[in-house]
Design a protein around this motif. Sequence first.
Motif, PDB file in Angstrom:
ATOM      1  N   LEU A  13       0.829  -1.195   0.000  1.00  0.00           N
ATOM      2  CA  LEU A  13       0.000   0.000   0.000  1.00  0.00           C
ATOM      3  C   LEU A  13       0.869   1.252   0.000  1.00  0.00           C
ATOM      4  O   LEU A  13       2.050   1.201   0.329  1.00  0.00           O
ATOM      5  N   GLY A  14       0.264   2.381  -0.348  1.00  0.00           N
ATOM      6  CA  GLY A  14       0.910   3.667  -0.178  1.00  0.00           C
ATOM      7  C   GLY A  14       2.138   3.890  -1.027  1.00  0.00           C
ATOM      8  O   GLY A  14       3.075   4.565  -0.583  1.00  0.00           O
ATOM      9  N   ALA A  15       2.142   3.339  -2.250  1.00  0.00           N
ATOM     10  CA  ALA A  15       3.249   3.596  -3.185  1.00  0.00           C
ATOM     11  C   ALA A  15       4.618   3.362  -2.540  1.00  0.00           C
ATOM     12  O   ALA A  15       5.481   4.229  -2.502  1.00  0.00           O
ATOM     13  N   PHE A  16       4.806   2.162  -1.997  1.00  0.00           N
ATOM     14  CA  PHE A  16       6.055   1.705  -1.389  1.00  0.00           C
ATOM     15  C   PHE A  16       6.298   2.249   0.020  1.00  0.00           C
ATOM     16  O   PHE A  16       7.317   1.941   0.630  1.00  0.00           O
ATOM     17  N   ASP A  17       5.363   3.054   0.552  1.00  0.00           N
ATOM     18  CA  ASP A  17       5.548   3.605   1.890  1.00  0.00           C
ATOM     19  C   ASP A  17       4.627   2.971   2.928  1.00  0.00           C
ATOM     20  O   ASP A  17       4.760   3.244   4.117  1.00  0.00           O
ATOM     21  N   GLY A  18       3.658   2.141   2.501  1.00  0.00           N
ATOM     22  CA  GLY A  18       2.691   1.566   3.418  1.00  0.00           C
ATOM     23  C   GLY A  18       3.005   0.121   3.775  1.00  0.00           C
ATOM     24  O   GLY A  18       4.090  -0.404   3.487  1.00  0.00           O
ATOM     25  N   LYS A  19       2.041  -0.511   4.412  1.00  0.00           N
ATOM     26  CA  LYS A  19       2.183  -1.935   4.761  1.00  0.00           C
ATOM     27  C   LYS A  19       2.350  -2.761   3.492  1.00  0.00           C
ATOM     28  O   LYS A  19       1.766  -2.442   2.461  1.00  0.00           O
ATOM     29  N   TYR A  20       3.107  -3.857   3.590  1.00  0.00           N
ATOM     30  CA  TYR A  20       3.289  -4.688   2.407  1.00  0.00           C
ATOM     31  C   TYR A  20       3.658  -6.113   2.803  1.00  0.00           C
ATOM     32  O   TYR A  20       4.061  -6.392   3.937  1.00  0.00           O
ATOM     33  N   SER A  21       3.490  -6.998   1.842  1.00  0.00           N
ATOM     34  CA  SER A  21       4.037  -8.342   1.909  1.00  0.00           C
ATOM     35  C   SER A  21       4.756  -8.614   0.598  1.00  0.00           C
ATOM     36  O   SER A  21       4.448  -8.000  -0.436  1.00  0.00           O
TER      37      SER A  21
END
Length: 382
Positions: free
Chosen positions: A31-39
């Motif tokens: 999420l958030g264009a590489f700035d948010g939560k991710y897997s």
Amino acid sequence: MVYYVKRGKVPEQRHTYNDRLNIQKEELFGLGAFDGKYSLIYHKYDPAEVEDTSIEYKEKLSAVNLMEHRHLKTSLLGKLDNFYTGRQVLFFNGITSTGIIDTDSTSNDYFRNALCDEVFYVQSGKGSIESPFGTLKYRPGDFIYIPKGTTYRAIIETRSFFFFTISSDHIDIPANYMNRYGQIKEGMPYYTRDIEIPEFHGITEEAGPFNVIVDYGNYYLHLTRNYPVLDAEGYDGYLYPFTINIDKFAPIVGKLHMPPPVHTVFESNTFMIGAFLPRLFDFHERSIPVPYYHNNIDSDELIFYSSGNFMSRKGIGEKSITMHVHGMIHGPQPGVVEQSIGAKKTDEVAIMVESYNWLLPTEKAESIKDEDYQFSWKAKKD
């Protein structure tokens, strides 16, 4: 934020490979264009592979632009054939839609919401959500959280009834529930150990083709691919589907009436989702157990009634929905305050969506409304 999870086979370091002859296809699911939560999901096959596409335009939602308190009898809507495209939207705005699903059918298609996080409350039934993250089983009382962009298939084992909230505004665990380390604090209605994640199963080798329905708001994009959708060999990160069951909740009670925010389950910038559950009432010797009258100056208040006796309302049944709109006072119906004195507990189960942007009723909602509800506070003549 939910906790870090690592499942299956992943490289020792990100963006590397272990076996040059069998290089995994790494997908950043974030999420958030590489700035948010991710897997990071490690596929056996190319996750971008598409053989064919087609467009299916949605029927445009029509709103009934009339501000009044409403009571909807959702049991009048009947069963659907499709978990994905047959969702019955009852209220919506430019960000959020809410409604119900009642189905006993499992589609062979997969589904991906490209724009919205999805939260489903399971009123009845059982089944599972299958995705590259694994198999996530559901049962009555579950909140199912599916982050936007997740490709999944809903497996309906027994006829299932869901109340849903879908939003382009990111839905998350309430920020005030978390400490600065990202851990759910003591004293909250639920804890990290109450969150159930998918059981990772690895690759499901099936013969294609596979159809994926991608929801883009105004239309569905149908993708046809030959590679299996459930082809993940492993993943790690903080973004994935999960469930929380209301049986695990510990409602917060107090000496005096506790306002709705203490019952929050999820939040976004534009609404919250709460759960009113069986609990002890206030313990002040002169307490009034039912909620006070209130004017929703800054919000619309939608409540789905799951079970029990909702003390402040009369004539409400299982699967009812009420909408109390901004700018109009509402609260206990006549006589309820007096009847509530001395009550020690409630057995209610109800799910609330409090939206800070006005929710408009659809024509479908208008077709099942209780015409007399708006006047249920009317004083009776002696």
